[in-house]
Design a protein around this motif. Structure first.
Motif, PDB file in Angstrom:
ATOM      1  N   GLN A  98       0.825  -1.203   0.000  1.00 25.71           N
ATOM      2  CA  GLN A  98       0.000   0.000   0.000  1.00 25.71           C
ATOM      3  C   GLN A  98       0.864   1.260   0.000  1.00 25.71           C
ATOM      4  OE1 GLN A  98      -2.409  -1.477   3.442  1.00 25.71           O
ATOM      5  NE2 GLN A  98      -4.138  -0.727   2.253  1.00 25.71           N
ATOM      6  N   GLN A  99       1.971   1.208   0.731  1.00 30.26           N
ATOM      7  CA  GLN A  99       2.877   2.350   0.728  1.00 30.26           C
ATOM      8  C   GLN A  99       3.526   2.533  -0.650  1.00 30.26           C
ATOM      9  OE1 GLN A  99       3.163   4.624   2.819  1.00 30.26           O
ATOM     10  NE2 GLN A  99       2.614   3.854   4.842  1.00 30.26           N
ATOM     11  N   ALA A 100       3.888   1.442  -1.288  1.00 28.14           N
ATOM     12  CA  ALA A 100       4.503   1.533  -2.614  1.00 28.14           C
ATOM     13  C   ALA A 100       3.537   2.188  -3.599  1.00 28.14           C
ATOM     14  CB  ALA A 100       4.907   0.145  -3.101  1.00 28.14           C
ATOM     15  N   GLU A 101       2.304   1.741  -3.608  1.00 32.99           N
ATOM     16  CA  GLU A 101       1.320   2.296  -4.537  1.00 32.99           C
ATOM     17  C   GLU A 101       0.999   3.746  -4.186  1.00 32.99           C
ATOM     18  OE1 GLU A 101      -1.998  -0.368  -4.596  1.00 32.99           O
ATOM     19  OE2 GLU A 101      -0.794  -2.069  -5.306  1.00 32.99           O
ATOM     20  N   ARG A 102       0.971   4.033  -2.904  1.00 28.27           N
ATOM     21  CA  ARG A 102       0.683   5.397  -2.458  1.00 28.27           C
ATOM     22  C   ARG A 102       1.736   6.372  -2.960  1.00 28.27           C
ATOM     23  NH1 ARG A 102       2.338   7.421   3.303  1.00 28.27           N
ATOM     24  NH2 ARG A 102       1.312   9.465   3.447  1.00 28.27           N
ATOM     25  N   TRP A 103       3.002   6.035  -2.762  1.00 20.07           N
ATOM     26  CA  TRP A 103       4.058   6.984  -3.112  1.00 20.07           C
ATOM     27  C   TRP A 103       4.291   7.053  -4.615  1.00 20.07           C
ATOM     28  CZ3 TRP A 103       5.192  10.872  -0.382  1.00 20.07           C
ATOM     29  CH2 TRP A 103       5.056  10.812   1.011  1.00 20.07           C
ATOM     30  N   LEU A 104       4.065   5.978  -5.335  1.00 23.07           N
ATOM     31  CA  LEU A 104       4.168   6.058  -6.796  1.00 23.07           C
ATOM     32  C   LEU A 104       3.079   6.967  -7.357  1.00 23.07           C
ATOM     33  CD1 LEU A 104       5.035   2.386  -7.760  1.00 23.07           C
ATOM     34  CD2 LEU A 104       6.444   4.400  -8.186  1.00 23.07           C
ATOM     35  N   ALA A 105       1.883   6.871  -6.795  1.00 20.47           N
ATOM     36  CA  ALA A 105       0.813   7.765  -7.237  1.00 20.47           C
ATOM     37  C   ALA A 105       1.153   9.220  -6.927  1.00 20.47           C
ATOM     38  CB  ALA A 105      -0.504   7.371  -6.568  1.00 20.47           C
TER      39      ALA A 105
ATOM     40  N   ASN B 247       5.632   7.783 -15.240  1.00 24.37           N
ATOM     41  CA  ASN B 247       5.484   6.415 -14.727  1.00 24.37           C
ATOM     42  C   ASN B 247       6.595   6.090 -13.734  1.00 24.37           C
ATOM     43  OD1 ASN B 247       4.281   3.946 -14.425  1.00 24.37           O
ATOM     44  ND2 ASN B 247       4.788   3.167 -16.449  1.00 24.37           N
ATOM     45  N   GLY B 248       6.402   5.000 -13.036  1.00 25.77           N
ATOM     46  CA  GLY B 248       7.392   4.537 -12.073  1.00 25.77           C
ATOM     47  C   GLY B 248       7.103   3.101 -11.673  1.00 25.77           C
ATOM     48  N   ALA B 249       8.090   2.454 -11.094  1.00 21.20           N
ATOM     49  CA  ALA B 249       7.937   1.079 -10.599  1.00 21.20           C
ATOM     50  C   ALA B 249       8.795   0.932  -9.354  1.00 21.20           C
ATOM     51  CB  ALA B 249       8.370   0.064 -11.663  1.00 21.20           C
ATOM     52  N   LEU B 250       8.338   0.122  -8.423  1.00 20.63           N
ATOM     53  CA  LEU B 250       9.048  -0.043  -7.152  1.00 20.63           C
ATOM     54  C   LEU B 250       9.014  -1.496  -6.713  1.00 20.63           C
ATOM     55  CD1 LEU B 250       8.889   2.321  -4.102  1.00 20.63           C
ATOM     56  CD2 LEU B 250       8.667  -0.138  -3.753  1.00 20.63           C
ATOM     57  N   VAL B 251      10.148  -1.957  -6.206  1.00 16.35           N
ATOM     58  CA  VAL B 251      10.270  -3.318  -5.682  1.00 16.35           C
ATOM     59  C   VAL B 251      10.935  -3.251  -4.312  1.00 16.35           C
ATOM     60  CG1 VAL B 251      11.309  -5.593  -5.989  1.00 16.35           C
ATOM     61  CG2 VAL B 251      10.445  -4.352  -7.979  1.00 16.35           C
ATOM     62  N   ALA B 252      10.369  -3.960  -3.344  1.00 14.22           N
ATOM     63  CA  ALA B 252      11.000  -4.083  -2.024  1.00 14.22           C
ATOM     64  C   ALA B 252      11.130  -5.555  -1.695  1.00 14.22           C
ATOM     65  CB  ALA B 252      10.164  -3.381  -0.956  1.00 14.22           C
ATOM     66  N   ILE B 253      12.316  -5.968  -1.263  1.00 15.97           N
ATOM     67  CA  ILE B 253      12.541  -7.375  -0.949  1.00 15.97           C
ATOM     68  C   ILE B 253      13.178  -7.507   0.436  1.00 15.97           C
ATOM     69  CG2 ILE B 253      12.847  -7.983  -3.388  1.00 15.97           C
ATOM     70  CD1 ILE B 253      15.858  -8.290  -2.783  1.00 15.97           C
ATOM     71  N   ASP B 254      12.991  -8.672   1.003  1.00 19.63           N
ATOM     72  CA  ASP B 254      13.740  -9.073   2.195  1.00 19.63           C
ATOM     73  C   ASP B 254      14.944  -9.845   1.671  1.00 19.63           C
ATOM     74  OD1 ASP B 254      14.826 -10.277   4.417  1.00 19.63           O
ATOM     75  OD2 ASP B 254      12.935 -11.033   5.210  1.00 19.63           O
ATOM     76  N   TYR B 255      16.107  -9.224   1.722  1.00 20.01           N
ATOM     77  CA  TYR B 255      17.251  -9.819   1.029  1.00 20.01           C
ATOM     78  C   TYR B 255      17.810 -11.051   1.728  1.00 20.01           C
ATOM     79  CZ  TYR B 255      19.934  -6.632   4.157  1.00 20.01           C
ATOM     80  OH  TYR B 255      20.456  -5.946   5.224  1.00 20.01           O
ATOM     81  N   ARG B 256      17.398 -11.336   2.961  1.00 15.41           N
ATOM     82  CA  ARG B 256      17.868 -12.560   3.622  1.00 15.41           C
ATOM     83  C   ARG B 256      17.052 -13.777   3.193  1.00 15.41           C
ATOM     84  NH1 ARG B 256      19.085 -10.572   9.810  1.00 15.41           N
ATOM     85  NH2 ARG B 256      16.860 -10.066   9.750  1.00 15.41           N
ATOM     86  N   THR B 257      15.826 -13.552   2.757  1.00 12.17           N
ATOM     87  CA  THR B 257      14.972 -14.670   2.339  1.00 12.17           C
ATOM     88  C   THR B 257      14.655 -14.650   0.858  1.00 12.17           C
ATOM     89  OG1 THR B 257      12.934 -13.431   2.777  1.00 12.17           O
ATOM     90  CG2 THR B 257      13.860 -14.701   4.604  1.00 12.17           C
ATOM     91  N   GLY B 258      14.818 -13.498   0.229  1.00 12.77           N
ATOM     92  CA  GLY B 258      14.418 -13.341  -1.163  1.00 12.77           C
ATOM     93  C   GLY B 258      12.951 -12.991  -1.318  1.00 12.77           C
TER      94      GLY B 258
END
Length: 898
Positions: free
Chosen positions: A373-380, A420-431
């Protein structure tokens, strides 16, 4: 079930003769069921044949030819029918439902039919009574069929007095749908043969599932199977589609009665065919509409049902209750582009099992709904709002609850032509992919254009130039292959790298700072030194490491090899998802964990058919090499080291606004077509807590160059958007520090040339090294005094001695030296000017050449507008212009697309 005895003469003759006689009898019997061509004679035969089957199934005391005919009919027509016991093995086409990582938030569903299977205990008695009243009043007592109804219907049909009437029980309808051979129910098959087989199979099914429990199984299967119209299969889907009710116990008597009446003719009785909007916009079905008339008939006849008994007042209220429909609800996904990526992966998981659209799988994904929800919020906020009219933009920002402190950078993006924009967030210890938005607004079709394609997934399907955000991969490879250290010397001198007539790039501000150490070259995103790094390391080595990091180049490895030295500047397109994962590997001590989106899959029975294996990291670069990159990038959020980058990137959301260590790199591709920011925080002490890496891209869907007088760069567009998202998702997280691994040492080096200090040294600095690679170590990388040549009775700065590249580059190095002897701001052949690093007023000492002091540069040689110009911060310099820098210079624009 009826037991069929063989006739006394059934053992005579050969097997072949018996088969022949059997085929003749079957053919004759089947002919007796065929519809008439004209007149009522055929109807009479149908009545007789149906009666024979019914009598045989009832076990009536009949004799002679009638008995033989009835028994023969049952025996012959029973051949080839499925085993009724398979009712317990029936599977219903059910949607596959995708959930977030908690299993509570539905992200989407993939379906061929809208259906939700329910158990008998989930079905209220009201629905059972309404259904039996509408379809089969004797259901709880009959043997799967109703002989009286059959004969009555047959007589009415024979009279030809009205439309043909049926008499199918609930059991018969279920049999017809699921327990008859496909050739019997295929289009064009003999309907009378089908009817007879249906009767027999209905009786067999009742015999196979006797008593109250058996009836419960049969009616539950019926309620899950039957079609209610409007793409609703099963009672649960019907309740949702028509009334928006997910809990069957919440249906009113009037609603239950209306639903029960639909299976008789799902298309003609579809309430949506008759609904009209009222003054409030609600869809209301008129009282005179056929589905409401049938509803009222069922309500008035409920009194004869098994459990339900409405009082006169309750009946009157139910009859008066308006039919208000839920309305058409288009299938809408949460995290839509992520959900579609999950769909692609499901096929390989389910394998040869039922298809995704019919298998009824439950899928638990990695997605964190709050982060999404935060990703979509800030991209908008960052990509949609700046392109709306002022009033609409303000309204959207208010709806998104964007704080005033963020409104200024958003306002600055108005007119920058970034859509336009795109955002990805990952937990890098688990993928685990925690947030994934492939566009700035999947459902903003109202804004769709060539520059903004809302449905296209730019995070995982699209590939973009990372620009300078690529440099950490390059430098990590250089550190790991022991080609460079953070204290190695590089030259920031514009050079024609392809030989005569070749390629001569420059930094974005078109300044040449001369000697610079690796730490500052990466931290301040200098282009020319990065090209020299790739020349030392080699495209092949970098491409191999990139693939080990999980990066897939557009065009494959060959594309990076063919890019030559330009590959150092992020000119080869990669997927933002992959590059985010690679940054996560650097944060994870050089260990790459492949991204994953699916944690668990259960089949329709609740059995787990897939559980994500434990993460298996692959060591791509050493922990020490990874830490060196992290330590350098962390300086970009530390105002003491890099005030330019830290201004939009520093996170101060720890307790008491405490600084949160964060490693970040920005990137701006050529012509500002692609703007990027990638970064990560240190892993939390709690191993179960997410360790975040976030990647962000901004630009236009068609890769067009923004049409703005002064285009945005990543520091003014992608960086503040990245910062806002990262700030909000880490607000309540404990502050963690990057931990130095074993095998890292600190050494004092010459501040200008790297290597051990010596008689040439004018300043020293401390630097980190992989143990053994420090100056004086057994695997030392950096030569001592590389920048200096003994001349004129002392040590002089000689960049020609420091150039370790091809000899062809020496021409441009010599040219810079000649210009630099005249001071800062002297224009060169590649449209760039000599400059000091910020806060410095020399290049490490007197320049090599004539022992006589050269004539200073004239005013016409200075670059306008740079005064004390250049660029830098913290311990390092900046440059340029002519005179000494002021005590508190104002940082100019970044030196390269950041």
């Amino acid at each position: 079930m009826v037991t069929v005895r063989a006739s006394p003469g059934s053992n005579r003759g050969s097997g072949r003769a018996r088969d022949h006689r059997r085929r003749l009898r079957a053919a004759a019997l089947e002919r007796s069921f065929r519809p008439p061509r004209r007149g009522a004679g055929g109807h009479v035969r149908t009545i007789i044949a149906t009666g024979l089957v019914a009598l045989a199934l009832l076990g009536s005391a009949i004799a002679g030819a009638t008995s033989l005919a009835a028994v023969a009919a049952v025996k012959i027509l029973s051949d080839g029918l499925p085993d009724p016991a398979t009712l317990t093995q029936l599977s219903f086409a059910q949607p596959t439902v995708v959930y977030d990582r908690t299993g509570k938030v539905e992200l989407g569903r993939f379906q061929q039919e809208q259906r939700r299977v329910v158990t008998f205990d989930e079905v209220p008695r009201l629905i059972l009574d309404a259904t039996t009243t509408a379809e089969d009043r004797t259901f709880w007592q009959n043997d799967g069929f109703d002989p009286a109804a059959i004969l009555s219907a047959a007589a009415d049909n024979a009279s030809g007095a009205g439309p043909e009437r049926g008499a199918s029980t609930i059991t018969q309808q279920l049999v017809r749908a699921r327990l008859l051979p496909s050739d019997v129910v295929a289009p064009g098959a003999d309907r009378y043969i089908r009817k007879a087989k249906e009767l027999i199979q209905a009786n067999r099914l009742t015999e196979a599932f006797p008593g109250e429990t058996g009836k419960q199984e049969i009616i539950t299967a019926y309620l899950n199977e039957i079609f209610y119209g409007h793409d609703a299969y099963g009672i649960a889907a019907a309740a949702q589609i028509y009334f928006g009710v997910s809990d069957l116990a919440k249906l009113t008597p009037a609603q239950a009665a209306l639903l029960a009446g639909l299976p008789k003719s799902p298309s003609t009785l579809d309430p949506y065919r008759y609904a009209e909007p009222d003054q409030d916009g609600h869809l209301v079905v008129p009282k005179t509409a056929p589905p409401v008339v049938r509803r009222d008939w069922i309500l008035t006849n409920l009194a004869g049902s098994r459990w339900t008994s409405l009082t006169p007042a309750e009946l009157s209220a139910a009859l008066a209750e308006p039919v208000v429909l839920a309305g058409e609800t288009p299938l809408r996904y949460n995290a839509p582009q992520f959900t579609w990526q999950v769909r692609r992966q499901l096929d390989s998981i389910v394998g040869d099992g039922p298809s995704v659209e019919t298998g009824g799988y439950q899928v638990i994904t990695t997605l964190d709904w709050a982060d999404q929800q935060q990703a979509e919020r800030w991209l908008a906020a960052g990509a949609i709002a700046p392109n709306l009219p002022a009033k609409a933009s303000a309204k959207l920002l208010a709806q998104l609850k964007i704080p005033k402190s963020d409104r200024s950078w958003i306002a600055a993006l108005r007119g920058k032509d970034l859509h336009n924009g795109a955002l990805v967030a990952i937990d890098y210890r688990t993928g685990d992919v925690l947030a994934y938005a492939g566009s700035a607004g999947y459902y903003r079709d109202d804004l769709a254009s060539r520059k903004f394609e809302p449905k296209y997934d730019a995070a995982g399907d699209g590939a973009r130039q990372p620009g300078s955000a690529w440099k950490p991969i390059l430098y990590a490879t250089a550190f790991d292959t022991k080609k460079l250290t953070p204290g190695s010397l590089l030259l920031d001198i514009a050079t024609q790298f392809g030989g005569r007539g070749g390629w001569a790039p420059h930094d974005a501000d078109q300044l040449e700072r001369g000697p610079v150490l690796v730490r500052k070259a990466l931290q301040y995103s200098l282009n020319i030194p990065a090209i020299r790094v790739l020349q030392r390391v080699g495209n092949g080595a970098v491409a191999d490491r990139a693939e080990a990091f999980g990066i897939r180049f557009t065009g494959g490895k060959t594309a990076f090899l063919q890019a030559g030295l330009a590959g150092a500047l992020g000119t080869v397109e990669v997927r933002p998802l992959d590059l985010t994962s690679a940054y996560g590997a650097i944060a994870n001590g050089g260990a790459h964990v492949p991204t994953r989106m699916i944690l668990e899959v259960k089949d329709a029975t609740g059995k787990v058919i897939y559980h994500a294996p434990d993460p298996q990291p692959t060591q791509v670069v050493s922990p020490q090499a990874a830490y060196l990159v992290t330590d350098i990038l962390a300086g970009n959020t530390d105002p003491r080291q890099n005030p330019i980058w830290a201004a939009p990137l520093e996170l101060r959301n720890g307790p008491g606004h405490r600084h949160r260590p964060t490693a970040v790199k920005t990137g701006t591709a050529s012509d500002a077509r692609d703007l990027a920011t990638y970064g990560y925080v240190a892993p939390p002490a709690d191993p179960a807590a997410p360790a975040l890496a976030v990647g962000l891209w901004m630009g236009n869907s068609d890769h067009s160059m923004p049409r703005a007088k002064k285009p945005a760069i990543s520091l003014t567009a992608a960086a503040p958007l990245w910062h806002a998202f990262f700030r909000d998702v880490t607000n309540k997280m404990p502050v963690a520090k990057f931990q130095k691994p074993k095998g890292i040492v600190t050494a004092s080096i010459d501040a200008w040339s790297g290597g051990r200090p010596g008689p040439w040294t004018r300043a020293r600095t401390s630097e980190l090294f992989v143990a053994g690679t420090q100056p004086g170590g057994n695997r030392a990388v950096d030569p001592d005094g590389l920048l200096y040549t003994q001349s004129c009775g002392g040590w002089r700065v000689d960049p020609l001695a420091a150039e370790l590249g091809p000899r062809s580059w020496d021409v441009d190095i010599a040219n810079w030296l000649q210009r630099a002897r005249r001071g800062a701001g002297v224009l060169g052949p590649h449209d760039s000017r000599t400059a000091y690093f910020w806060n410095q007023h020399s290049w490490g000492g007197p320049l090599f050449g004539s022992c006589q002091r050269p004539k200073p540069a004239g005013r016409h040689d200075k670059q306008p507008g740079h005064g004390g110009g250049g660029h830098g911060g913290g311990r390092g310099g900046g440059g340029g212009g002519g005179g000494d820098p002021t005590p508190t210079p104002t940082p100019p624009a970044p030196t390269s697309p950041p």
